[in-house]
Design an enzyme around this catalytic site. Structure first.
Site, PDB file in Angstrom:
ATOM      1  N   TYR A  74      44.441  63.568  95.178  1.00  0.00           N
ATOM      2  CA  TYR A  74      45.674  63.767  94.409  1.00  0.00           C
ATOM      3  C   TYR A  74      45.613  63.002  93.074  1.00  0.00           C
ATOM      4  CZ  TYR A  74      46.836  65.397  99.056  1.00  0.00           C
ATOM      5  OH  TYR A  74      46.800  66.045 100.262  1.00  0.00           O
TER       6      TYR A  74
ATOM      7  N   GLU B  28      43.467  69.294 109.215  1.00  0.00           N
ATOM      8  CA  GLU B  28      43.476  69.599 107.772  1.00  0.00           C
ATOM      9  C   GLU B  28      43.498  68.302 106.966  1.00  0.00           C
ATOM     10  OE1 GLU B  28      47.077  71.845 107.358  1.00  0.00           O
ATOM     11  OE2 GLU B  28      46.298  73.599 108.405  1.00  0.00           O
TER      12      GLU B  28
ATOM     13  N   GLY C 257      42.940  65.661 104.072  1.00  0.00           N
ATOM     14  CA  GLY C 257      42.675  65.665 102.635  1.00  0.00           C
ATOM     15  C   GLY C 257      42.413  64.252 102.158  1.00  0.00           C
ATOM     16  N   ARG C 258      43.503  63.500 102.017  1.00  0.00           N
ATOM     17  CA  ARG C 258      43.427  62.146 101.451  1.00  0.00           C
ATOM     18  C   ARG C 258      42.409  61.247 102.160  1.00  0.00           C
ATOM     19  NH1 ARG C 258      47.976  59.763  99.123  1.00  0.00           N
ATOM     20  NH2 ARG C 258      49.206  61.263 100.320  1.00  0.00           N
TER      21      ARG C 258
ATOM     22  N   ARG D  68      50.298  59.421  90.419  1.00  0.00           N
ATOM     23  CA  ARG D  68      50.846  58.903  91.686  1.00  0.00           C
ATOM     24  C   ARG D  68      51.752  57.674  91.519  1.00  0.00           C
ATOM     25  NH1 ARG D  68      48.588  57.352  95.684  1.00  0.00           N
ATOM     26  NH2 ARG D  68      49.880  58.527  97.121  1.00  0.00           N
TER      27      ARG D  68
ATOM     28  N   CYS E 175      54.572  58.301  76.238  1.00  0.00           N
ATOM     29  CA  CYS E 175      55.885  57.829  75.779  1.00  0.00           C
ATOM     30  C   CYS E 175      56.957  57.914  76.856  1.00  0.00           C
ATOM     31  CB  CYS E 175      56.287  58.618  74.547  1.00  0.00           C
ATOM     32  SG  CYS E 175      55.021  58.488  73.294  1.00  0.00           S
ATOM     33  N   GLU E 176      56.699  57.284  77.983  1.00  0.00           N
ATOM     34  CA  GLU E 176      57.690  57.180  79.055  1.00  0.00           C
ATOM     35  C   GLU E 176      57.456  55.843  79.751  1.00  0.00           C
ATOM     36  OE1 GLU E 176      58.307  60.317  81.784  1.00  0.00           O
ATOM     37  OE2 GLU E 176      57.613  61.874  80.412  1.00  0.00           O
TER      38      GLU E 176
ATOM     39  N   TYR F   8      55.374  58.587  92.809  1.00  0.00           N
ATOM     40  CA  TYR F   8      55.733  58.106  94.160  1.00  0.00           C
ATOM     41  C   TYR F   8      55.874  56.590  94.225  1.00  0.00           C
ATOM     42  CZ  TYR F   8      53.288  62.570  94.980  1.00  0.00           C
ATOM     43  OH  TYR F   8      52.842  63.864  94.933  1.00  0.00           O
TER      44      TYR F   8
HETATM   45  N1  LLP Z   1      47.848  70.478 105.331  1.00  0.00           N
HETATM   46  C1  LLP Z   1      48.961  70.826 104.681  1.00  0.00           C
HETATM   47  C2  LLP Z   1      49.681  72.045 105.114  1.00  0.00           C
HETATM   48  C3  LLP Z   1      49.450  70.049 103.625  1.00  0.00           C
HETATM   49  O1  LLP Z   1      50.567  70.401 103.006  1.00  0.00           O
HETATM   50  C4  LLP Z   1      48.745  68.871 103.247  1.00  0.00           C
HETATM   51  C5  LLP Z   1      49.222  68.026 102.136  1.00  0.00           C
HETATM   52  C6  LLP Z   1      47.558  68.549 103.936  1.00  0.00           C
HETATM   53  C7  LLP Z   1      47.144  69.359 104.984  1.00  0.00           C
HETATM   54  C8  LLP Z   1      46.726  67.365 103.584  1.00  0.00           C
HETATM   55  O2  LLP Z   1      47.380  66.151 103.810  1.00  0.00           O
HETATM   56  P1  LLP Z   1      46.610  64.757 103.667  1.00  0.00           P
HETATM   57  O3  LLP Z   1      45.599  64.683 104.780  1.00  0.00           O
HETATM   58  O4  LLP Z   1      45.955  64.725 102.347  1.00  0.00           O
HETATM   59  O5  LLP Z   1      47.678  63.743 103.816  1.00  0.00           O
HETATM   60  N2  LLP Z   1      50.453  64.476  96.134  1.00  0.00           N
HETATM   61  C9  LLP Z   1      50.824  63.628  97.247  1.00  0.00           C
HETATM   62  C10 LLP Z   1      50.381  64.198  98.583  1.00  0.00           C
HETATM   63  C11 LLP Z   1      50.880  65.595  98.850  1.00  0.00           C
HETATM   64  C12 LLP Z   1      50.420  66.161 100.169  1.00  0.00           C
HETATM   65  C13 LLP Z   1      50.759  67.604 100.280  1.00  0.00           C
HETATM   66  N3  LLP Z   1      50.284  68.248 101.467  1.00  0.00           N
HETATM   67  C14 LLP Z   1      50.263  62.245  96.985  1.00  0.00           C
HETATM   68  O6  LLP Z   1      49.641  62.020  95.949  1.00  0.00           O
HETATM   69  O7  LLP Z   1      50.473  61.344  97.787  1.00  0.00           O
END
Ligand code: LLP
Length: 443
Positions: free
Chosen positions: A398, A298, A300-301, A337, A369-370, A341
């Site tokens: 993200y 899965e 994403g990033r 971000r 304004c933060e 974070y």
């Molecule tokens: N699968 C599940 C069940 C997840 O909860 C997530 C991310 C992914 C896959 C994808 O993860 P990745 O490959 O993108 O690391 N907003 C945060 C990141 C939150 C990730 C939430 N879950 C940021 O900007 O760093």
């Protein structure tokens, strides 16, 4: 998180030249300034203004294919389900769909987007700790490939809904392996204290229970330990625990066809050493090679982060006793971000003249304004007069999805670059858009 708090020692940061050298989709042209693939970013700003997100379709395709190749080279029978939450724009989803990607979704909204973009239902897995009855019903009616169940309570709910709908839910149990993955506390998900998944010690019994429930067909185990993980060790630990669980469940006479290894592969925002897809593939192979399971991922990033950047213009620079503040027209409502974070994002000037000007330290901030509305501290940048343009790098994941209209700031435009062509894929929101749907009661 390895993305350390906002840096205060600019000497430790990569220089603009080093940032460019590490990003093959970007280059500085002596006349046209910063280019993403074949497109001068100035041309996009001239036409669309700022703030504007820009994504490279080529980068997206190349990264998806690199990931798939790494899995194939390691002889792993695997499917990639893009984590839609990282960037849910239909153009991003459609680009990945054409490459063969499936999707990992966490809401009815993401599921609808994935289907709308052409991702086949049987290539979609549904994750999340709180899927509502309505969402589960919708997923069943759409016959999606797999639902990752996160609790005994959800399993009971799903069994009842599937029975009422006359459907059989193919499920994986999402197991919490109790592994601390290096990422930021707020995005670490695989520790026993996190809200996610089923406790490791209860998983085998729940799997057996699931096998006897009406409307439920358990097909596998899923896990996801966190995000922006820059070290393979936590993956190794989690996957070896999951492999052991698969053996236990099989020894009890149940079928386990698939293991969903989740997302989490990190990217170098600064100049961190980051694991490669080949490294991740080897880790997966190491854990599951003799188990004859189909692997799902899965990501994403890793796919979309380096494919995007945020263009902003300088409103003004102000000098205080403490620092030079470069105030942009982009803010924490666009890219949250750094505020949320302490994340580090590279910042490059767009114009060719700015790219050769002498550097000095500046804090880069937005107009909200933060004080948290700070993109970077003590960053080495050229003088940057009002109107100068900068690109905030690696913000394809993200970024736009986490933006808000805080301070009544319309959402930024989005553009997709493909070779030397580009398309506005979302118009900038208008101020009228912001109050559409609002009602003022008549006194
Ligand atoms: N699968 C599940 C069940 C997840 O909860 C997530 C991310 C992914 C896959 C994808 O993860 P990745 O490959 O993108 O690391 N907003 C945060 C990141 C939150 C990730 C939430 N879950 C940021 O900007 O760093």
């Amino acid at each position: 998180m390895p993305e350390a708090p906002l840096s205060h020692d600019p000497a430790l940061d990569p220089s603009p030249a080093e940032l460019l050298a590490a990003r093959p989709n970007l280059r500085q042209h002596a006349m046209d300034g910063l280019l993403l693939d074949g497109v001068p970013l100035n041309a996009i700003v001239d036409a669309v203004g700022t703030p504007t997100w820009v994504y490279s379709a080529t980068t997206l395709r190349q990264r998806y294919q690199a990931l798939i190749r790494a899995l194939a080279d390691a002889n792993i029978d695997a499917h990639a389900h893009y984590a839609v939450k990282a960037n849910d724009h239909l153009a991003i989803l459609a680009t990945l769909a054409r490459e063969g990607a499936g999707a990992d979704v966490v809401s009815e909204g993401e599921l609808r987007r994935a289907l709308k973009a052409g991702i086949p239902a049987n290539r979609i897995v549904y994750s999340g700790v709180g899927k509502s009855p309505r969402e589960l019903r919708f997923a069943l009616r759409e016959n999606i490939g797999q639902i990752n169940v996160e609790s005994a309570e959800e399993l009971a709910m799903l069994s009842a809904i599937a029975t009422a709908e006359d459907k059989t839910a193919r499920i994986a149990l999402r197991v919490n392996p109790d592994v601390a993955a290096g990422g930021h506390d707020k995005i670490s998900t695989g520790r026993a204290t996190d809200k996610f998944g089923i406790a490791y010690d209860q998983a085998a019994a729940l799997y057996a229970h699931a096998a006897g429930l009406p409307g439920i067909e358990p097909v596998g185990i899923a896990t996801h330990i966190g995000s922006q993980i820059l070290d393979l060790a936590p993956f190794r630990d989690a996957y070896s625990r999951i492999a052991e669980l698969v053996r236990t469940i099989r020894a009890q006479g149940h079928r386990v066809e698939t293991v969903d290894c989740g997302g989490g592969l990190g990217i170098p925002y600064k100049d961190e050493a980051a694991p490669s897809p080949a490294g991740l593939a080897a880790t997966i192979k190491g854990a599951f090679h003799n188990l004859d399971v189909r692997i799902a991922l899965e990501p994403g990033r890793w796919l979309v982060g380096p494919a995007g950047l945020l263009l902003a213009s300088v409103v003004l620079s102000k000098q205080t006793q403490a620092a030079r503040f470069v105030v942009l027209d982009a803010a924490m409502n666009d890219l949250v971000r750094p505020a949320m974070y302490g994340a580090w994002h590279g910042i490059l000037p767009v114009s060719a003249i700015d790219a050769t000007a002498p550097l000095s330290a500046a804090d880069v901030v937005g107009p909200v304004c933060e004080s948290g509305d700070t993109f970077a501290r003590s960053r080495l940048l050229p003088p940057l007069a009002p109107g100068a343009r900068v690109a905030i790098l690696d913000s394809g994941a993200y970024g736009a999805v986490m933006s808000s209209a805080y301070n009544a700031r319309p959402r930024a435009a989005e553009v997709m670059v493909d070779g030397d062509a580009w398309t506005v894929i979302r118009a900038r929101q208008t101020h009228e858009d912001l109050w559409t749907g609002e009602v003022v009661p008549i006194p």
